[in-house]
Structures are given as structure tokens and as C-alpha cells.
Design an enzyme around this catalytic site. Structure first.
Site, mmCIF file in Angstrom:
data_model
loop_
_atom_site.group_PDB
_atom_site.id
_atom_site.type_symbol
_atom_site.label_atom_id
_atom_site.label_comp_id
_atom_site.label_asym_id
_atom_site.label_seq_id
_atom_site.Cartn_x
_atom_site.Cartn_y
_atom_site.Cartn_z
ATOM 1 N N ARG A 115 0.815 5.542 0.312
ATOM 2 C CA ARG A 115 -0.015 6.700 0.658
ATOM 3 C C ARG A 115 0.650 7.962 0.118
ATOM 4 N NH1 ARG A 115 -3.868 7.520 4.698
ATOM 5 N NH2 ARG A 115 -3.374 5.551 5.727
ATOM 6 N N LYS A 129 0.841 -1.200 0.000
ATOM 7 C CA LYS A 129 0.000 0.000 0.000
ATOM 8 C C LYS A 129 0.877 1.251 0.000
ATOM 9 C CE LYS A 129 -1.657 1.813 3.868
ATOM 10 N NZ LYS A 129 -2.312 1.787 5.175
HETATM 11 C C1 R5P Z 1 -0.829 2.754 8.730
HETATM 12 O O1 R5P Z 1 0.353 2.644 8.583
HETATM 13 C C2 R5P Z 1 -1.601 1.972 9.737
HETATM 14 O O2 R5P Z 1 -0.979 0.755 10.047
HETATM 15 C C3 R5P Z 1 -3.008 1.726 9.268
HETATM 16 O O3 R5P Z 1 -2.941 0.952 8.093
HETATM 17 C C4 R5P Z 1 -3.717 3.001 8.965
HETATM 18 O O4 R5P Z 1 -3.517 3.945 9.967
HETATM 19 C C5 R5P Z 1 -5.178 2.746 8.797
HETATM 20 O O5 R5P Z 1 -5.786 3.947 8.473
HETATM 21 P P1 R5P Z 1 -7.066 3.999 7.582
HETATM 22 O O6 R5P Z 1 -8.089 3.117 8.248
HETATM 23 O O7 R5P Z 1 -7.465 5.450 7.632
HETATM 24 O O8 R5P Z 1 -6.723 3.555 6.211
#
Ligand code: R5P
Length: 303
Positions: free
Chosen positions: A204, A202
Site C-alpha cells: 500500500r 500486497k
Molecule cells: C490491512 O492490513 C487489513 O488486513 C485489510 O487487508 C484492509 O484493511 C482491507 O481494507 P480494504 O478493504 O480497504 O482494502
């Protein structure tokens, strides 16, 4: 040596008092009951401008264990945790801060110029306010662990999560972590279940916050259950992307599991709309999705 193996444990814990902060009363009561020690409730009133006024009904001595998670809302509850620690420190011989969900740990470096490493500030504040030891569950950042001046015990909900899933009749489960970051823990979880595991890549966008999954080859998951696992679900966007991927692989049921159910706004509904059959979380944050109790894991770290 673990005090629990010693005969004088019950006597030792007579000198402990567990304080339930506004957001963690149920968990705090469970911890006190596991330790077989006194529980004291904190009282809170909110001023019209939003400030919290916290009162402890009695003078606390011995070791005081402050239990206060930091959601919802992160800033407010971090402030309340600090206030409770400071108050307890005035009369107690030692304060242990149990912060089951420790906020700000995602801000562990300056990703973009001008950002503040807030996790470092929070780590310093907790120690400076008087916590001799901090206990948390599945801290988000391994980097932030180094920012604490006082001992930090990072416990994990993973073994209890695995215990919960072992009782379900999963069909040839595939464990998927929505990003590489949590994949080590997901692997641990999968091993405990004797299941296969993959991690999605993933990405971001640091400016817009938009997410995408890179180069994931399609698997054949027909007839198989999928368990999506992450440390937290906030907006739900990461889980939704992962669920879309799992669906595109023709999986059977999808479970979304996290230690910390932040589930902001309508995240829960959005996850259900994304074909997720069930959300399961631990009780580091009180929520109706709580299925996994971490009070014993926390209690074991208190000594
Ligand atoms: C990110 O690195 C965390 O491990 C979670 O994947 C993230 O904070 C989840 O956030 P959301 O539900 O907004 O995608």
C-alpha cells in the site's frame, strides 16, 4: 481453571449483567443467553449536533459486561463504548468491555512522520475509563496488543469460519490471503480445512493509499474454488485485487471471507462486480453477510 468446568458456573453468572450497546444488541443478547445471565438494553438518543446521549435503565452491580462494537461509525461508537464503560464502572464491582471489532488498531505505529499512534491512545482510554478486561475478536495488530494496560483477550473467528466452510461442497479449495500480514491466520484456516494456502504480497502506498500486488506467479486454479480471507473488508480494494489474481488463474468460484465486515460505501457491490460469488463475515459487526456467530467464542472468554 476455566469456570465452565466447575459446577458453580451458573451461580457465578447470576452476578453478571450483559449490556447491549447501540451497535451490538443482537450479539449482546446472544452472549447473555450463552452465559445464562441478565441482559439490559442501553437507550440512545442523538442530539442534533451528533452527540450521543446514552441511558442505562437501572443501577448495575456485580460484574457488568458492556458489549459495543465500533463500526459504523468508528469514532462515534468508540465514544459510546467509553461512555457505557464509565457509567457501569460507577456502580459495578467490575466491568468487562467486549469490543468485537476494535477500531483504530491499524494505526499502530507512526508510518509517516507526524502520524499519531491512535491505537495506543484507544488502548489507554479503555483501561482508564474503567474496563478491567477487554475482549475482542481478531484484533488487527499484534503490536497494539502491547499497548493495553489491562488484560486483553484476543479471540478468533477462524475456527467458526472453518466450521462454516466445512459444510460447503468446496472443490479442491485454495485459500488466499490478500496480504502477507494475515497469512498466519489464513494458514490456520487452511489447515482446519485441509486445504492449500498462499499469501499475496500486497503493498500500500502510504501517501495515496493505492494498492498493488508484487511478483505473484500465476497458478493453474482451473476447476478449483478460492477462498479469500482477511481480518476485515473495508473499501474492498484488497479483496478485489486478490479476486482479479484468482480469476487470472482460471479459478471456479470465489468466496470472500472476513471477521469484520466494514464494507464501506458500495464495497459489497464492487466485490460482486469483481466476480466474487459470496461474501461471508462474522457478526462482530451486524451486516447481512453475517454467517458466522462468534457469541459462544466471546462468552467462553467471560469469567
Ligand atoms: C490491512 O492490513 C487489513 O488486513 C485489510 O487487508 C484492509 O484493511 C482491507 O481494507 P480494504 O478493504 O480497504 O482494502
Amino acid at each position: 481453571m476455566n469456570v465452565k468446568t466447575l459446577n458453580f458456573r451458573p451461580i457465578l453468572y447470576l452476578l453478571f449483567t450483559v449490556i447491549g450497546g447501540s451497535q451490538s444488541k443482537e450479539l449482546a443478547r446472544k452472549i447473555a443467553s450463552k452465559l445464562d445471565c441478565k441482559y439490559v438494553d442501553s437507550k440512545i438518543t442523538i442530539f442534533p449536533d451528533g452527540e450521543s446521549k446514552i441511558t442505562l435503565p437501572e443501577t448495575l452491580t456485580g460484574t457488568v459486561v458492556v458489549v459495543q462494537t465500533t463500526y459504523p461509525h468508528a469514532d462515534t461508537n468508540m465514544m459510546r463504548a467509553l461512555a457505557l464503560i464509565a457509567k457501569a464502572k460507577k456502580t459495578a464491582s467490575r466491568v468487562i468491555a467486549v469490543i468485537p471489532y476494535l477500531c483504530y488498531m491499524r494505526q499502530d505505529m507512526e508510518f509517516l512522520p507526524g502520524e499519531i499512534v491512535t491505537s495506543k491512545m484507544v488502548a489507554k482510554l479503555l483501561g482508564a475509563t474503567g474496563a478491567a478486561k477487554i475482549i475482542t475478536v481478531d484484533i488487527h495488530s499484534n503490536l497494539a496488543v502491547n499497548y493495553f494496560d489491562v488484560p486483553l483477550v484476543n479471540t478468533s473467528a477462524i475456527p467458526k469460519m472453518a466450521g462454516y466452510f466445512r459444510k460447503l461442497d468446496l472443490k479442491c479449495p485454495m485459500i488466499i490471503s490478500p496480504d502477507l500480514f494475515w497469512s498466519k491466520k489464513a494458514k490456520q484456516f487452511a489447515e482446519m480445512l485441509g486445504a492449500e494456502q498462499i499469501a499475496l504480497n500486497k503493498q500500500r502506498d502510504r501517501k495515496t493509499g493505492k494498492l498493488k500486488i508484487l511478483h505473484q506467479k500465476n497458478l493453474d486454479l482451473s476447476g478449483r474454488d478460492v477462498v479469500l480471507i482477511d481480518d476485515m473488508i473495508s473499501t474492498g480494494n484488497s479483496m478485489i485485487l486478490a479476486a482479479r489474481y484468482a480469476k487470472s488463474c482460471y479459478c471456479r468460484r470465489i468466496f470472500a471471507v472476513c471477521t469484520h465486515p466494514l464494507l464501506v460505501d458500495n464495497a459489497e457491490k464492487r466485490l460482486m462486480d469483481a466476480d466474487i460469488d459470496k461474501i461471508i463475515s462474522s457478526n462482530t459487526i451486524e451486516h447481512k453477510t453475517n454467517q458466522v456467530d462468534v457469541s459462544d467464542i466471546i462468552a467462553q472468554s467471560i469469567e
